[in-house]
Design a protein around this motif. Structure first.
Motif, PDB file in Angstrom:
ATOM      1  N   SER A 187       0.844  -1.191   0.000  1.00  0.00           N
ATOM      2  CA  SER A 187       0.000   0.000   0.000  1.00  0.00           C
ATOM      3  C   SER A 187       0.878   1.238   0.000  1.00  0.00           C
ATOM      4  N   THR A 188       0.247   2.384  -0.240  1.00  0.00           N
ATOM      5  CA  THR A 188       0.953   3.657  -0.149  1.00  0.00           C
ATOM      6  C   THR A 188      -0.059   4.724   0.239  1.00  0.00           C
ATOM      7  N   ARG A 189       0.429   5.829   0.803  1.00  0.00           N
ATOM      8  CA  ARG A 189      -0.446   6.909   1.246  1.00  0.00           C
ATOM      9  C   ARG A 189       0.089   8.248   0.755  1.00  0.00           C
ATOM     10  N   SER A 190      -0.827   9.187   0.592  1.00  0.00           N
ATOM     11  CA  SER A 190      -0.475  10.577   0.309  1.00  0.00           C
ATOM     12  C   SER A 190      -1.601  11.442   0.857  1.00  0.00           C
ATOM     13  N   GLY A 191      -1.310  12.216   1.881  1.00  0.00           N
ATOM     14  CA  GLY A 191      -2.366  12.991   2.520  1.00  0.00           C
ATOM     15  C   GLY A 191      -3.432  12.063   3.076  1.00  0.00           C
ATOM     16  N   ASN A 192      -4.690  12.312   2.696  1.00  0.00           N
ATOM     17  CA  ASN A 192      -5.770  11.450   3.193  1.00  0.00           C
ATOM     18  C   ASN A 192      -6.168  10.375   2.186  1.00  0.00           C
ATOM     19  N   ILE A 193      -5.257  10.059   1.261  1.00  0.00           N
ATOM     20  CA  ILE A 193      -5.529   9.039   0.242  1.00  0.00           C
ATOM     21  C   ILE A 193      -4.696   7.797   0.522  1.00  0.00           C
ATOM     22  N   PHE A 194      -5.363   6.662   0.542  1.00  0.00           N
ATOM     23  CA  PHE A 194      -4.735   5.355   0.765  1.00  0.00           C
ATOM     24  C   PHE A 194      -4.966   4.519  -0.482  1.00  0.00           C
ATOM     25  N   VAL A 195      -3.885   3.959  -1.026  1.00  0.00           N
ATOM     26  CA  VAL A 195      -3.975   3.162  -2.255  1.00  0.00           C
ATOM     27  C   VAL A 195      -3.445   1.758  -1.989  1.00  0.00           C
ATOM     28  N   SER A 196      -4.218   0.760  -2.355  1.00  0.00           N
ATOM     29  CA  SER A 196      -3.763  -0.632  -2.335  1.00  0.00           C
ATOM     30  C   SER A 196      -4.395  -1.342  -3.515  1.00  0.00           C
ATOM     31  N   HIS A 197      -3.992  -2.570  -3.760  1.00  0.00           N
ATOM     32  CA  HIS A 197      -4.543  -3.286  -4.905  1.00  0.00           C
ATOM     33  C   HIS A 197      -6.035  -3.546  -4.748  1.00  0.00           C
ATOM     34  N   ALA A 198      -6.452  -4.016  -3.577  1.00  0.00           N
ATOM     35  CA  ALA A 198      -7.824  -4.499  -3.413  1.00  0.00           C
ATOM     36  C   ALA A 198      -8.590  -3.764  -2.324  1.00  0.00           C
ATOM     37  N   GLY A 199      -8.169  -2.554  -1.985  1.00  0.00           N
ATOM     38  CA  GLY A 199      -8.924  -1.776  -1.017  1.00  0.00           C
ATOM     39  C   GLY A 199      -8.516  -2.049   0.412  1.00  0.00           C
ATOM     40  N   ALA A 200      -9.445  -1.810   1.351  1.00  0.00           N
ATOM     41  CA  ALA A 200      -9.152  -1.940   2.776  1.00  0.00           C
ATOM     42  C   ALA A 200     -10.445  -2.228   3.527  1.00  0.00           C
ATOM     43  N   ASP A 201     -10.288  -2.869   4.668  1.00  0.00           N
ATOM     44  CA  ASP A 201     -11.414  -3.093   5.571  1.00  0.00           C
ATOM     45  C   ASP A 201     -11.753  -1.748   6.227  1.00  0.00           C
ATOM     46  N   PRO A 202     -12.964  -1.219   6.013  1.00  0.00           N
ATOM     47  CA  PRO A 202     -13.279   0.116   6.536  1.00  0.00           C
ATOM     48  C   PRO A 202     -13.321   0.192   8.052  1.00  0.00           C
ATOM     49  N   VAL A 204     -11.139  -1.287  10.135  1.00  0.00           N
ATOM     50  CA  VAL A 204      -9.817  -1.537  10.711  1.00  0.00           C
ATOM     51  C   VAL A 204      -8.913  -0.357  10.390  1.00  0.00           C
ATOM     52  N   PRO A 205      -8.130   0.141  11.355  1.00  0.00           N
ATOM     53  CA  PRO A 205      -7.203   1.241  11.054  1.00  0.00           C
ATOM     54  C   PRO A 205      -6.302   0.892   9.872  1.00  0.00           C
ATOM     55  N   LEU A 206      -5.967   1.883   9.082  1.00  0.00           N
ATOM     56  CA  LEU A 206      -5.216   1.616   7.852  1.00  0.00           C
ATOM     57  C   LEU A 206      -3.859   0.978   8.127  1.00  0.00           C
ATOM     58  N   HIS A 207      -3.231   1.325   9.227  1.00  0.00           N
ATOM     59  CA  HIS A 207      -1.909   0.770   9.518  1.00  0.00           C
ATOM     60  C   HIS A 207      -1.992  -0.678  10.011  1.00  0.00           C
ATOM     61  N   ARG A 208      -3.218  -1.185  10.244  1.00  0.00           N
ATOM     62  CA  ARG A 208      -3.377  -2.562  10.726  1.00  0.00           C
ATOM     63  C   ARG A 208      -4.054  -3.481   9.707  1.00  0.00           C
ATOM     64  N   GLN A 209      -4.162  -3.062   8.470  1.00  0.00           N
ATOM     65  CA  GLN A 209      -4.777  -3.900   7.441  1.00  0.00           C
ATOM     66  C   GLN A 209      -3.926  -5.146   7.203  1.00  0.00           C
ATOM     67  N   SER A 210      -4.579  -6.278   6.984  1.00  0.00           N
ATOM     68  CA  SER A 210      -3.845  -7.516   6.723  1.00  0.00           C
ATOM     69  C   SER A 210      -3.407  -7.567   5.258  1.00  0.00           C
ATOM     70  N   PRO A 211      -2.306  -8.253   4.961  1.00  0.00           N
ATOM     71  CA  PRO A 211      -1.896  -8.412   3.564  1.00  0.00           C
ATOM     72  C   PRO A 211      -2.979  -9.037   2.693  1.00  0.00           C
ATOM     73  N   ASP A 212      -3.728 -10.000   3.235  1.00  0.00           N
ATOM     74  CA  ASP A 212      -4.796 -10.629   2.460  1.00  0.00           C
ATOM     75  C   ASP A 212      -5.870  -9.614   2.066  1.00  0.00           C
ATOM     76  N   THR A 213      -6.232  -8.745   3.002  1.00  0.00           N
ATOM     77  CA  THR A 213      -7.242  -7.730   2.687  1.00  0.00           C
ATOM     78  C   THR A 213      -6.738  -6.783   1.606  1.00  0.00           C
ATOM     79  N   LEU A 214      -5.487  -6.365   1.702  1.00  0.00           N
ATOM     80  CA  LEU A 214      -4.937  -5.398   0.757  1.00  0.00           C
ATOM     81  C   LEU A 214      -4.776  -5.976  -0.645  1.00  0.00           C
ATOM     82  N   THR A 215      -4.617  -7.288  -0.757  1.00  0.00           N
ATOM     83  CA  THR A 215      -4.367  -7.889  -2.070  1.00  0.00           C
ATOM     84  C   THR A 215      -5.540  -8.697  -2.613  1.00  0.00           C
ATOM     85  N   TRP A 216      -6.421  -9.174  -1.730  1.00  0.00           N
ATOM     86  CA  TRP A 216      -7.566  -9.983  -2.170  1.00  0.00           C
ATOM     87  C   TRP A 216      -8.912  -9.308  -1.918  1.00  0.00           C
ATOM     88  N   GLY A 217      -8.946  -8.305  -1.053  1.00  0.00           N
ATOM     89  CA  GLY A 217     -10.170  -7.534  -0.881  1.00  0.00           C
ATOM     90  C   GLY A 217     -10.945  -7.868   0.374  1.00  0.00           C
TER      91      GLY A 217
END
Length: 277
Positions: A187-202, A204-217
């Motif tokens: 993932s990567t961030r810029s300001g209030n924008i968070f970018v990952s391949h498959a999104g994020a669990d709304p 869960v805090p962004l810094h605690r997202q699991s790799p599975d969530t970031l890549t599989w959704g």
């Protein structure tokens, strides 16, 4: 076939839209009545212009053309290029896509390249081919062909066949591409924008997202986050970018639709630039 360029630029510079003027009866003063913006685009606040490119899936010609356009935009406005992952599989030129991105990653002002689930499946096949055989059924055979390898059919392949195929693929991939795949970010961030391949669990805090969530959704991926952050992702292909409240999917199914799309994000504004085969 000669390839033309099709561009869709949707300017949303004003996120508060207005109804026709109405006159206040007490004073005779005209007032414009705002209409609620469901996308909340005025909350977009990247630290710099961002150019977020959707899933490439082996479409080297589209990637080259969209990068040419994005570089021109970046020369004018500055900013950072981000690719959301899924560079391989399905399309005909996965080897070429990885080679190009590996070269860019080693150059000046490299793009930020994120890891998609198809890169994960490919790397798992290299490590344990018999456990990652599903990769062959989800576009991996096209990647093998791009490296000049006979992809086999997984229904008829033995363990020895798969082991040999994984060894041949590992040998065919240049060392700089191996390094590129290992170094992909989640993932990567810029300001209030968070970018990952498959999104994020709304929830869960962004810094605690699991790799599975970031890549599989995640099943609730389109729910607006309570922290106010925007989430930009690929992974879910559609014929057009999918925009909802503080959430954007930029995957336009390059290998199926022949369309690769870039979202250009600036404070309070989104534009889409797409190229078609």
């Amino acid at each position: 076939m000669q390839c033309g360029i099709w561009a869709m630029e949707i300017r949303m510079t004003c996120t508060i839209h207005y109804l026709p003027d109405r006159v206040l009866p007490e004073t005779g003063v005209r007032e414009r009545s705002p209409v609620f913006d469901p996308y909340q685009i005025d909350t977009l606040a990247p630290e710099e212009p961002l150019y977020v490119i959707g899933d490439v899936h082996g479409c080297l010609d589209l990637l080259e053309r969209v990068l040419e356009r994005v570089w021109k935009l970046r020369e004018r406005s500055g900013g950072r290029i981000i690719l959301v992952g899924d560079y391989v599989d399905r399309g005909p030129a996965s080897a070429g896509v990885l080679s190009l991105l590996a070269d860019l990653a080693a150059g000046n002002a490299p793009p930020t390249c994120l890891k998609g689930n198809h890169e994960i499946m490919m790397m798992e096949f290299l490590r344990e081919p018999t456990r990652a055989i599903d990769w062959l059924m989800h576009g991996g055979r096209a990647t093998l062909r791009s490296y000049g390898l006979d992809p086999l059919h997984p229904f008829y392949a033995t363990k020895a066949d798969l082991d040999r195929l994984a060894e041949k693929l590992a040998d065919a991939i240049p060392p700089r591409v191996h390094s590129f795949l290992r170094d992909l970010k989640l993932s990567t961030r810029s300001g209030n924008i968070f970018v990952s391949h498959a999104g994020a669990d709304p929830m869960v805090p962004l810094h605690r997202q699991s790799p599975d969530t970031l890549t599989w959704g995640h099943r609730s991926r389109a729910t607006p986050r309570p922290d106010g952050s925007w989430v930009i992702q690929g992974h879910l292909a559609g014929r057009r970018p999918a925009l909802s409240a503080r959430h954007l999917i930029v995957d336009t199914g390059a290998s199926d639709t022949g369309c690769l799309t870039t979202a250009v994000l600036q404070p309070g504004k989104i534009e889409f630039v797409s190229v078609r085969a």
